[in-house]
Write an enzyme that holds these catalytic residues in place. Sequence first.
Site, PDB file in Angstrom:
ATOM      1  N   VAL A  52     -33.922 -30.197 -51.833  1.00  0.00           N
ATOM      2  CA  VAL A  52     -33.934 -29.655 -53.191  1.00  0.00           C
ATOM      3  C   VAL A  52     -32.642 -29.946 -53.961  1.00  0.00           C
ATOM      4  O   VAL A  52     -32.567 -29.662 -55.160  1.00  0.00           O
ATOM      5  CB  VAL A  52     -34.180 -28.128 -53.189  1.00  0.00           C
ATOM      6  CG1 VAL A  52     -35.586 -27.819 -52.732  1.00  0.00           C
ATOM      7  CG2 VAL A  52     -33.146 -27.407 -52.343  1.00  0.00           C
ATOM      8  N   TYR A  53     -31.632 -30.484 -53.320  1.00  0.00           N
ATOM      9  CA  TYR A  53     -30.388 -30.775 -54.025  1.00  0.00           C
ATOM     10  C   TYR A  53     -30.643 -31.866 -55.065  1.00  0.00           C
ATOM     11  O   TYR A  53     -31.059 -32.978 -54.737  1.00  0.00           O
ATOM     12  CB  TYR A  53     -29.296 -31.237 -53.063  1.00  0.00           C
ATOM     13  CG  TYR A  53     -28.767 -30.166 -52.128  1.00  0.00           C
ATOM     14  CD1 TYR A  53     -29.183 -28.840 -52.227  1.00  0.00           C
ATOM     15  CD2 TYR A  53     -27.837 -30.478 -51.142  1.00  0.00           C
ATOM     16  CE1 TYR A  53     -28.705 -27.866 -51.373  1.00  0.00           C
ATOM     17  CE2 TYR A  53     -27.336 -29.509 -50.284  1.00  0.00           C
ATOM     18  CZ  TYR A  53     -27.775 -28.199 -50.401  1.00  0.00           C
ATOM     19  OH  TYR A  53     -27.279 -27.243 -49.548  1.00  0.00           O
ATOM     20  N   GLY A  54     -30.389 -31.519 -56.311  1.00  0.00           N
ATOM     21  CA  GLY A  54     -30.644 -32.472 -57.386  1.00  0.00           C
ATOM     22  C   GLY A  54     -32.104 -32.855 -57.507  1.00  0.00           C
ATOM     23  O   GLY A  54     -32.422 -33.944 -58.007  1.00  0.00           O
ATOM     24  N   GLY A  55     -33.002 -31.969 -57.054  1.00  0.00           N
ATOM     25  CA  GLY A  55     -34.429 -32.293 -57.092  1.00  0.00           C
ATOM     26  C   GLY A  55     -34.786 -33.497 -56.238  1.00  0.00           C
ATOM     27  O   GLY A  55     -35.728 -34.234 -56.545  1.00  0.00           O
ATOM     28  N   LYS A  80     -32.191 -30.309 -45.085  1.00  0.00           N
ATOM     29  CA  LYS A  80     -32.902 -29.040 -44.981  1.00  0.00           C
ATOM     30  C   LYS A  80     -34.239 -29.142 -45.701  1.00  0.00           C
ATOM     31  O   LYS A  80     -34.416 -29.968 -46.600  1.00  0.00           O
ATOM     32  CB  LYS A  80     -32.088 -27.901 -45.603  1.00  0.00           C
ATOM     33  CG  LYS A  80     -30.648 -27.825 -45.147  1.00  0.00           C
ATOM     34  CD  LYS A  80     -29.909 -26.713 -45.871  1.00  0.00           C
ATOM     35  CE  LYS A  80     -28.427 -26.933 -45.842  1.00  0.00           C
ATOM     36  NZ  LYS A  80     -27.998 -28.052 -46.712  1.00  0.00           N
TER      37      LYS A  80
END
Length: 327
Positions: A52-55, A80
């Site tokens: 999910v980091y930066g989509g 993750k």
Amino acid sequence: MEQRHLGRTGLRVSRIGLGTLTWGRDTGEHDAADQLKAFWDAGGTLVDTADVYGGGEAEYLLGQLVERLVPRRDLVIATKAGSVLDPSRRFDGSRGHLLAALDASLERLGTDHVDLWQIHGFDPHTPLEETLKALDAAVSSGRARYAGVSGFCGWQLAKAATWQLGAPDIRTRLAGTQMEYSLLQRGVEREVLPAALDLGIGLLPSSPLGRGVLTGKYRHATPADSRGGSEQLAAFVEPYLDEAASRIVDAVVTAADGLATTPLEVALAWVRDRPGVVAPIVGARNAQQLTAALSVEGLSLPDEICQALDDVSAPVHRYPDQDWSTL
């Protein structure tokens, strides 16, 4: 850089990890490339990211840089899965979601495996054994070498780890757990850290610099170019700008002055060398910031400094915290 075993496993990682939370969002390709190169040059191996980091852009950007700048074999890539952008739930720990997310992560990263795959948070709506079976499937298929969790409180971590240890020939043991831990946030010492130590799980502290506050840059004002000065992250920093935090930051600054070093190095060295800690995860805006953090490799805090910092930042323990009977 010194290498440490992650928990009671054979996986060795650098004792400082590189975080990629802002990659693909606030950190572009040029700065990310400079950071990765500086980290590798310093002997760093552990690079932490998430789907999910930066989509998804953080994983994609890391995948573009690996091999072009740094050999894949020289990195321990940790990612993750499980965090979801759903107003009705924060985490999806279902087997279907997790394994699909892993496949998508591998595609973005441009690799056939990750070295450490972590469940991003506890999902109360999915049976825990179903979530953990996804870890087993990932490891048994070779898509992940080791497994861990993130954001699990003490009883959740103990339950998950004990379940995995109940069938060691079938289930993969948990290698690590990622939690926020710093001089400004020592809550993990109540239950999470004792569970991790007892069960042979390595702790990977996130936000080891107290969301940037322990560097001392917020002592007199909020810099416009800081997280605290940004519209998106001001609320993330604000909880650590109170009077209690200020006393701790002042103690860190005093220690740094006495050691002729920086508050950043003092705060990072303190958490790096706490019992049970394997590798604090450090995020930076640019390579210059990262290099400043990596310079902590040559610093070991004197016992009296550690004790003073322990005392000024000590969390309140009350019944029924661990060791409550001594209170």
